[in-house]
Design an enzyme around this catalytic site. Structure first.
Site, mmCIF file in Angstrom:
data_model
loop_
_atom_site.group_PDB
_atom_site.id
_atom_site.type_symbol
_atom_site.label_atom_id
_atom_site.label_comp_id
_atom_site.label_asym_id
_atom_site.label_seq_id
_atom_site.Cartn_x
_atom_site.Cartn_y
_atom_site.Cartn_z
ATOM 1 N N ASP A 16 0.906 -1.171 0.223
ATOM 2 C CA ASP A 16 0.088 -0.065 0.064
ATOM 3 C C ASP A 16 1.092 1.011 0.067
ATOM 4 O O ASP A 16 2.327 1.210 0.316
ATOM 5 C CB ASP A 16 -0.935 -0.174 1.213
ATOM 6 C CG ASP A 16 -1.491 1.247 1.301
ATOM 7 O OD1 ASP A 16 -2.450 1.594 0.451
ATOM 8 O OD2 ASP A 16 -1.737 1.879 2.408
ATOM 9 N N ASP A 18 -0.205 5.127 0.935
ATOM 10 C CA ASP A 18 -0.631 6.231 1.921
ATOM 11 C C ASP A 18 -0.653 5.567 3.410
ATOM 12 O O ASP A 18 -1.515 4.446 3.452
ATOM 13 C CB ASP A 18 -2.038 6.920 1.578
ATOM 14 C CG ASP A 18 -1.916 7.851 0.353
ATOM 15 O OD1 ASP A 18 -0.928 8.565 0.302
ATOM 16 O OD2 ASP A 18 -2.578 7.601 -0.387
ATOM 17 N N THR A 111 -2.623 0.662 -4.296
ATOM 18 C CA THR A 111 -2.999 1.871 -3.877
ATOM 19 C C THR A 111 -4.460 2.046 -4.305
ATOM 20 O O THR A 111 -4.815 2.075 -5.679
ATOM 21 C CB THR A 111 -1.965 2.847 -4.204
ATOM 22 O OG1 THR A 111 -2.613 3.970 -3.525
ATOM 23 C CG2 THR A 111 -1.824 3.126 -5.579
ATOM 24 N N SER A 112 -5.195 3.075 -3.507
ATOM 25 C CA SER A 112 -6.642 3.162 -3.888
ATOM 26 C C SER A 112 -6.376 4.500 -4.723
ATOM 27 O O SER A 112 -7.272 5.326 -5.140
ATOM 28 C CB SER A 112 -7.451 3.491 -2.498
ATOM 29 O OG SER A 112 -7.746 2.047 -1.885
ATOM 30 N N LYS A 143 -10.793 -1.028 -2.378
ATOM 31 C CA LYS A 143 -10.488 -1.591 -1.108
ATOM 32 C C LYS A 143 -11.849 -1.464 -0.145
ATOM 33 O O LYS A 143 -12.363 -0.242 -0.241
ATOM 34 C CB LYS A 143 -9.442 -1.485 -0.504
ATOM 35 C CG LYS A 143 -7.785 -1.613 -1.183
ATOM 36 C CD LYS A 143 -6.757 -0.978 -0.574
ATOM 37 C CE LYS A 143 -5.284 -1.249 -1.511
ATOM 38 N NZ LYS A 143 -4.368 -0.549 -0.735
ATOM 39 N N ASP A 168 -1.763 -0.266 6.253
ATOM 40 C CA ASP A 168 -1.767 0.614 7.557
ATOM 41 C C ASP A 168 -3.601 0.682 7.798
ATOM 42 O O ASP A 168 -3.641 0.984 8.815
ATOM 43 C CB ASP A 168 -1.424 1.927 7.184
ATOM 44 C CG ASP A 168 -2.236 2.732 6.502
ATOM 45 O OD1 ASP A 168 -2.871 3.737 6.945
ATOM 46 O OD2 ASP A 168 -2.352 2.304 5.055
#
Length: 221
Positions: A16, A18, A111-112, A143, A168
């Site tokens: 991931d 962020d 990642t989103s 996600k 995270d």
């Protein structure tokens, strides 16, 4: 009782961005705080949902009766605002050395963020981009849907069970688990979601590879 050092093996790592590699909390709090105020929502409640998800998915969760097209349009505005704001974007402690250790080893960013935002934030944090990027444009579902992690594993040529995810957020940890991938949680947000191992920062993580390509990930107590 002190936590024990954990060692896990894998063939590939799915990362991931962020909160895991990049500390972008200052930007997220500014942008989503403004959005929350416009909607008459509590910023703290919005942020509790926003971490780890695509923006339109956060909006849909918080305002379930709004038309999808409104959420998608506001998501584009949100992404533009986030791309324009890099103040306070820094690497998570240990991220530079962690990514340097992965050079030449199979790893992907999952990642989103969209690709443009991912490039902006990784550059702002002075971190190298992994060789494989799975971004918002790559998937049909945000996600906690597992699609992104499944695509990341497939792109690296490994079964999900042979991968490790670094995450995270609750949404990210749920996505990895739904994909059948073990999870190393990074930072305080991850602790509540019981990952397979928990690293306070990436300073606590080391990665080594043997001659057969098996990666050993050690999370120090």
């Amino acid at each position: 009782m002190a936590a024990a050092t954990v060692r896990l093996t894998a063939r590939a790592l799915l990362l991931d961005m962020d909160g895991t590699l990049v500390d972008s909390d200052a930007v997220v709090e500014r942008c989503w705080g403004r959005w929350a105020e416009r909607q008459g929502l509590d910023p703290a409640e919005v942020l509790a949902v926003a971490h780890g998800r695509q923006g339109h998915a956060t909006m849909a969760a918080l305002l379930p009766h709004r038309p999808v097209e409104v959420n998608l349009a506001e998501n584009e505005q949100m992404l533009a605002a986030e791309r324009a704001d890099t103040e306070g974007v820094v690497p998570v402690p240990g991220a530079p050395a962690f990514l340097a250790a992965l050079a030449g080893l199979p790893h992907a960013l999952v990642t989103s963020a969209d690709e443009a935002l991912a490039r902006v934030r990784m550059a702002a944090a002075e971190l190298p981009l992994p060789p494989v990027l799975v971004t918002a444009e790559s998937v049909g579902a945000s996600k906690p849907d597992p699609e992104g992690f499944l695509k990341g594993a497939a792109a690296l040529g490994h079964a999900p069970a042979d991968c490790l995810a670094f995450e995270d957020s609750g949404a990210g940890i749920a996505a990895a688990r739904a994909a059948g991938i073990r999870v190393i949680g990074v930072g305080p947000r991850a602790a509540a979601h019981h990952p397979d191992a928990l690293a306070p920062t990436l300073d606590a993580v080391t990665v080594t590879a043997d001659q057969d390509g098996v990666l050993t990930v050690t999370v120090l107590a």
